[in-house]
Enzyme design. Sequence first.
Site, short mmCIF file in Angstrom:
data_model
loop_
_atom_site.label_atom_id
_atom_site.label_comp_id
_atom_site.label_asym_id
_atom_site.label_seq_id
_atom_site.Cartn_x
_atom_site.Cartn_y
_atom_site.Cartn_z
N LEU A 234 -42.46 -60.40 -20.19
CA LEU A 234 -41.55 -60.55 -19.05
C LEU A 234 -41.34 -59.25 -18.27
O LEU A 234 -41.34 -58.17 -18.83
CB LEU A 234 -40.20 -61.08 -19.54
CG LEU A 234 -40.25 -62.42 -20.26
CD1 LEU A 234 -38.82 -62.84 -20.67
CD2 LEU A 234 -40.89 -63.51 -19.42
N GLY B 110 -39.99 -59.81 -12.13
CA GLY B 110 -40.34 -61.04 -11.40
C GLY B 110 -39.80 -62.26 -12.14
O GLY B 110 -39.14 -63.14 -11.56
N HIS B 111 -40.05 -62.31 -13.45
CA HIS B 111 -39.53 -63.41 -14.26
C HIS B 111 -38.00 -63.42 -14.24
O HIS B 111 -37.36 -64.47 -14.11
CB HIS B 111 -39.97 -63.28 -15.72
CG HIS B 111 -41.45 -63.36 -15.95
ND1 HIS B 111 -42.20 -62.29 -16.35
CD2 HIS B 111 -42.31 -64.40 -15.84
CE1 HIS B 111 -43.47 -62.66 -16.49
NE2 HIS B 111 -43.57 -63.94 -16.19
N LYS C 278 -45.42 -65.95 -6.19
CA LYS C 278 -46.56 -65.15 -6.67
C LYS C 278 -47.74 -66.07 -6.98
O LYS C 278 -48.89 -65.73 -6.75
CB LYS C 278 -46.10 -64.38 -7.91
CG LYS C 278 -47.17 -63.80 -8.77
CD LYS C 278 -47.67 -62.51 -8.21
CE LYS C 278 -48.77 -61.85 -9.00
NZ LYS C 278 -49.36 -62.55 -10.08
N GLN D 14 -50.00 -72.69 -7.48
CA GLN D 14 -49.31 -73.35 -8.61
C GLN D 14 -48.02 -74.01 -8.13
O GLN D 14 -47.68 -75.12 -8.58
CB GLN D 14 -49.01 -72.33 -9.70
CG GLN D 14 -48.15 -72.88 -10.82
CD GLN D 14 -48.05 -71.93 -11.99
OE1 GLN D 14 -48.91 -71.88 -12.84
NE2 GLN D 14 -46.97 -71.16 -12.05
N SER E 294 -47.62 -59.86 -15.49
CA SER E 294 -47.79 -59.50 -16.90
C SER E 294 -49.12 -58.79 -17.10
O SER E 294 -49.27 -57.96 -17.99
CB SER E 294 -47.76 -60.76 -17.77
OG SER E 294 -46.57 -61.48 -17.51
N ARG E 295 -50.10 -59.14 -16.27
CA ARG E 295 -51.44 -58.56 -16.43
C ARG E 295 -51.52 -57.10 -15.96
O ARG E 295 -52.49 -56.42 -16.27
CB ARG E 295 -52.47 -59.40 -15.68
CG ARG E 295 -52.73 -60.75 -16.34
CD ARG E 295 -53.87 -61.47 -15.64
NE ARG E 295 -54.33 -62.62 -16.40
CZ ARG E 295 -53.85 -63.85 -16.28
NH1 ARG E 295 -52.88 -64.09 -15.43
NH2 ARG E 295 -54.34 -64.84 -17.02
P1 AMP Z 1 -46.13 -66.53 -15.93
O1 AMP Z 1 -45.40 -65.96 -17.12
O2 AMP Z 1 -47.14 -65.57 -15.36
O3 AMP Z 1 -46.66 -67.91 -16.17
O4 AMP Z 1 -45.04 -66.67 -14.79
C1 AMP Z 1 -43.89 -67.44 -14.98
C2 AMP Z 1 -43.20 -67.60 -13.66
O5 AMP Z 1 -42.86 -66.33 -13.12
C3 AMP Z 1 -44.11 -68.28 -12.61
O6 AMP Z 1 -43.34 -69.21 -11.86
C4 AMP Z 1 -44.56 -67.13 -11.77
O7 AMP Z 1 -44.92 -67.49 -10.45
C5 AMP Z 1 -43.32 -66.25 -11.80
N1 AMP Z 1 -43.66 -64.87 -11.44
C6 AMP Z 1 -44.65 -64.11 -11.97
N2 AMP Z 1 -44.70 -62.91 -11.35
C7 AMP Z 1 -43.73 -62.92 -10.40
C8 AMP Z 1 -43.29 -61.98 -9.42
N3 AMP Z 1 -43.85 -60.80 -9.29
N4 AMP Z 1 -42.26 -62.33 -8.63
C9 AMP Z 1 -41.67 -63.56 -8.75
N5 AMP Z 1 -42.05 -64.49 -9.65
C10 AMP Z 1 -43.06 -64.18 -10.46
#
Ligand code: AMP
Length: 279
Positions: free
Chosen positions: A33, A36-37, A151, A155, A188-189
């Site tokens: 996390l 953004g999360h 982001k 999706q 996360s990457r």
């Molecule tokens: P993930 O853990 O990558 O599956 O992301 C979980 C949620 O966090 C998804 O809805 C992503 O679009 C959102 N997310 C990831 N990175 C960001 C970011 N930089 N800003 C806002 N939301 C994000």
Amino acid sequence: MILFKQPEALKQFLSSQKAQNVSIGFVPTMGALHQGHLSLIAEAKLSCDLVVSSIFVNPTQFNNPKDLETYPRTIQSDIIKLMSSGCDVLFHPEETAMYAQGEEKLSSKDYGYFIDVLEGSSRPGHFDGVITILTKLFNMVDPNQVYFGQKDYQQCMVVETLIQRHFPAIIFNRCAIVREEDGLAMSSRNTRLSVEERKKAPEIYSALQLVQTEWTQDGWELAMEKAKGVLSKAPFELEYLEVCKTDTLEPLTSFQKSVVVLVAVNLGKTRLLDNLIIN
Ligand code: AMP
């Protein structure tokens, strides 16, 4: 914060909350996390009584086994971040709790034009995996509202369609992209980038901004070419940079005022996504 690992226990707890008219906001994640999360959690807290997040690295949405294997997993620090952000419930299941052996994925193939382009064509089966896991999670959590990040623009379109078709009572929220100070979209990457790669990474957002500043009736095609030029040079390996209609992701055949620029680029071994809506 209460941690659940078993779907049945989670469901039982949340249905007792709903019976008392508690509204539930849900933020699904794959962990590792960052801000953004946490911005999604903050957004959920504004309009829901109880905020539920999930951390599950969903194997069915990875088309590349190496990517799945090396996906960052930082559950201890994730728990601390969730607690300090005010998340009420964390669901962190084992894979066996989510999938039966040999289970088939759901199919997103009739979702519309947008399902087969960009991420859809670069990562075959990815969106099938996304709708498969979200269908399970939405059934378990039964949220009033869900929060996703712009982001992952494409999706968001997939999730909105899933909700329209199968979960019409859920309110979908698309939340703004949170960026580092130098413009790099948080991901996360990003933790996989070398020091040198990290220094170059903000050029991805600069390329999107270049399209935005040069977005005019006469200059739009050149603007796209310039941005592609920036991201086609080493150390970048450009997968796509497309300017599309915001609601369908169809390519432009003529100038339009409201568009979305979407990019996927490899930087070393790391694949990064970003996008910018131009109005
Ligand atoms: P993930 O853990 O990558 O599956 O992301 C979980 C949620 O966090 C998804 O809805 C992503 O679009 C959102 N997310 C990831 N990175 C960001 C970011 N930089 N800003 C806002 N939301 C994000």
